[in-house]
Design a protein around this motif. Sequence first.
Motif, PDB file in Angstrom:
ATOM      1  N   UNK A 108      13.394  37.444  36.690  1.00  0.00           N
ATOM      2  CA  UNK A 108      13.346  35.983  36.804  1.00  0.00           C
ATOM      3  C   UNK A 108      12.165  35.554  37.678  1.00  0.00           C
ATOM      4  N   UNK A 109      12.038  36.205  38.824  1.00  0.00           N
ATOM      5  CA  UNK A 109      10.948  35.839  39.742  1.00  0.00           C
ATOM      6  C   UNK A 109       9.600  36.088  39.084  1.00  0.00           C
ATOM      7  N   UNK A 117      16.763  33.908  41.867  1.00  0.00           N
ATOM      8  CA  UNK A 117      16.339  35.271  41.558  1.00  0.00           C
ATOM      9  C   UNK A 117      16.234  36.103  42.819  1.00  0.00           C
ATOM     10  N   UNK A 154      16.822  30.014  29.461  1.00  0.00           N
ATOM     11  CA  UNK A 154      15.919  28.955  29.011  1.00  0.00           C
ATOM     12  C   UNK A 154      14.606  28.995  29.780  1.00  0.00           C
ATOM     13  N   UNK A 155      14.621  29.507  30.991  1.00  0.00           N
ATOM     14  CA  UNK A 155      13.357  29.590  31.733  1.00  0.00           C
ATOM     15  C   UNK A 155      12.502  30.719  31.180  1.00  0.00           C
ATOM     16  N   UNK A 157      17.555  41.817  37.185  1.00  0.00           N
ATOM     17  CA  UNK A 157      17.667  40.466  36.637  1.00  0.00           C
ATOM     18  C   UNK A 157      16.906  39.470  37.522  1.00  0.00           C
ATOM     19  N   UNK A 158      17.152  39.545  38.829  1.00  0.00           N
ATOM     20  CA  UNK A 158      16.476  38.641  39.756  1.00  0.00           C
ATOM     21  C   UNK A 158      14.977  38.834  39.738  1.00  0.00           C
ATOM     22  N   UNK A 159      14.590  40.115  39.718  1.00  0.00           N
ATOM     23  CA  UNK A 159      13.165  40.439  39.744  1.00  0.00           C
ATOM     24  C   UNK A 159      12.467  39.912  38.493  1.00  0.00           C
ATOM     25  N   UNK A 181      21.695  43.670  38.750  1.00  0.00           N
ATOM     26  CA  UNK A 181      21.518  42.322  39.263  1.00  0.00           C
ATOM     27  C   UNK A 181      20.125  42.152  39.871  1.00  0.00           C
ATOM     28  N   UNK A 182      19.682  43.196  40.564  1.00  0.00           N
ATOM     29  CA  UNK A 182      18.372  43.134  41.185  1.00  0.00           C
ATOM     30  C   UNK A 182      17.259  43.030  40.157  1.00  0.00           C
ATOM     31  N   UNK A 223      23.992  30.767  35.805  1.00  0.00           N
ATOM     32  CA  UNK A 223      22.648  31.180  36.216  1.00  0.00           C
ATOM     33  C   UNK A 223      21.973  31.968  35.113  1.00  0.00           C
ATOM     34  N   UNK A 272      21.274  42.872  45.517  1.00  0.00           N
ATOM     35  CA  UNK A 272      21.244  44.187  44.900  1.00  0.00           C
ATOM     36  C   UNK A 272      20.698  45.245  45.849  1.00  0.00           C
ATOM     37  N   UNK A 319      20.616  29.553  32.656  1.00  0.00           N
ATOM     38  CA  UNK A 319      19.378  28.946  33.141  1.00  0.00           C
ATOM     39  C   UNK A 319      18.220  29.924  33.029  1.00  0.00           C
ATOM     40  N   UNK A 320      18.519  31.195  33.346  1.00  0.00           N
ATOM     41  CA  UNK A 320      17.475  32.218  33.235  1.00  0.00           C
ATOM     42  C   UNK A 320      16.984  32.329  31.797  1.00  0.00           C
ATOM     43  N   UNK A 345       5.216  31.060  33.638  1.00  0.00           N
ATOM     44  CA  UNK A 345       6.129  29.936  33.847  1.00  0.00           C
ATOM     45  C   UNK A 345       6.438  29.144  32.579  1.00  0.00           C
ATOM     46  N   UNK A 374       8.775  33.511  36.488  1.00  0.00           N
ATOM     47  CA  UNK A 374       8.425  32.207  37.046  1.00  0.00           C
ATOM     48  C   UNK A 374       7.023  32.221  37.630  1.00  0.00           C
ATOM     49  N   UNK A 375       6.633  33.365  38.189  1.00  0.00           N
ATOM     50  CA  UNK A 375       5.306  33.419  38.810  1.00  0.00           C
ATOM     51  C   UNK A 375       4.218  33.625  37.766  1.00  0.00           C
TER      52      UNK A 375
END
Lengths: 348, 295
Positions: free
Chosen positions: A319-320, B101, A264-265, A315-317, A312-313, A258, B108, A261-262, A327, A323-324
Amino acid sequence: MQGKCGLFFTSYRAEAQVFPSGFQKSMVGLFLAILCAAPFVLNTHLTSIVNLVFISVIGAVSLNLLTGVCGQISLGHGAFLGVGAYAAGQCSVHGVPFPLAILTGGLVTALVGMVFGVPSLRLKGIYLAIATLAAQLVLEYVFLHGGALTGGSNGLLLKPPSILGFAFDSEIRMYFLLLAFAAGALLMVTNIMRSKYGRAFVSIRDFHLSAEIVGVNLFRYKLVAFGVSSFLAGVAGGLWGHYTGYISAEQFNIGLSISYLAMIIIGGLGSVLGSVFGAVFIVLLPEVLNALANTLAGFWPGIALHVVAMREGVFGLVLILFLIFEPEGLAHRWRLIKAYWKLYPFAH
Amino acid sequence: MEYYLQLIVNGLVVGSIYSLVALGFVVIYKATKVVNFAQGELVMAGAYVCFALTVQFHIPFVWAFLVTLVFSVLLGLVIERMVLRPLIGEEHISVIMVTVGMSSVLKSVVQLFWGTQIRVYPQVLPTEPVVIAGLPVAPVYIAAFILSALLFAVFSVFFKFSRMGVAMRATAFDQQAAQSMGIGIKNIFAMSWCIACVVSAVGGVILGNINGINAHIGHLGLKVFPAVILGGLDSLLGAALGGLIIGVLENVCDGAARQLLGLGGFREVAAFIVLVVILMIKPYGLFGTKEIERL
């Protein structure tokens, strides 16, 4: 290709160069010079971070070739790195010279990647993503229960690599080795993208039916994409294993897939430069968070406990949000910045 | 023999939870063509909210359960509005990665509030096992199975007869046609996320009552993929059957590997090996719609 103002091409050969203008050549030379000087200025910790960036660059650019350029989503790239690491590691343990071990790691991974790429002829998009997810989990299981082949849960211990008696046993020595490999991988993927194969990959990504109609052999090119991409992933894995000196199954879990993938995105799908940006970004993110936490710990002592959960959070944030709001990735932003300065001060 | 019967019963219970989670997945995929990698984290979110309400705020279980459902509806609305709506029309990989994500963020947040250790729900049902056909079965297992079956019945009726359900089916069939008949697509999208969150939360609460919960409960979401691929990505019946089959299969395979080969942890991969085989033979699953492409 559109050059700078005043840059004209008089032959196809001149236009097809990777770095068409003298200015670009000198900038790349300058950048390489800075990279070569860097480890003598940076401390060991920073050098080790840059080393990880180099390894990630190889992994990211290989995934970008498969997912960004050819459009085949792979959720199993982390496991492919693992295959390379174990294969190269086993070679090293049995006394095979380091360059040969890395090459073997890459070739074995290419083979495994092609086996898992076979379903790609029938499966597209989501189905392929889920098939590669299965590959990831099955390979993870093999790493953990592979017995003598993978060392099971004990993992493999490796000595630092050496070429012709010269041991790469310090961060600085590893730095130059990894720099060479990363530069080689970038050059290789850049050239693949400019070749017949690269154009075929793009046509498959954009619309596979039209690609087939204009004569692209889908099965062959998809397999080549899986093979080349996994080869580079295997090389990255082999280097990582030798760099850390220890290979364990947890290193190559789905989280690694993951984060690639993150990369390259965030960097930019289908862009070599983007893979570099993404790798730098994702490797530096936890380091920056740690530094931030250390600074904050002075005011709020309990924060160290939360940093692990927050990492981790964040990282997710990130990513989101990328993307928004971005992109097209960092490579696109870089192009915009360059265009801005090219036209400055006449932006309109 | 009894060993395997016990494995099958356990598999059916776990499988009924997989079915619930798969139902959420299928509802989202059917309406919006989004593959939701955060389905397991929705389970986790529901489980932890219910846990917090019952244990930390001492609210009676039934009320806590209802409040959890309300929370899930809100969570679904927020996710759809904030995260998925800006990505309508983007490529597969972007939509997949945004849900990935989201799963990181949810994980988390839960770790931040509750840490990573196992938390146990208070016992709601009696612990004395009931004997069915010679096998002792814990009441909580029976309740889990019945509750899942009930939810499936409710949603089958909902999709078949209610206005909203029919509108959702119409949207799933052809978005443009549905829109031109006056169906608000955005409401449908929001609705499908709400349903997905609710069924996942129910799954989470059941799971919490059986095994307790920890921060890795979201891993369950991965098991949904074999289940829905087996059943067909866009089939409700497929989700129900797929979940049960995968549940039983992985339990039996795991038990057999343990007993016959002495291999541990086979549970983790059994379902995925099956998944690869299904993808090779019948990529659209048992009840899935075949995608036909034309130029």
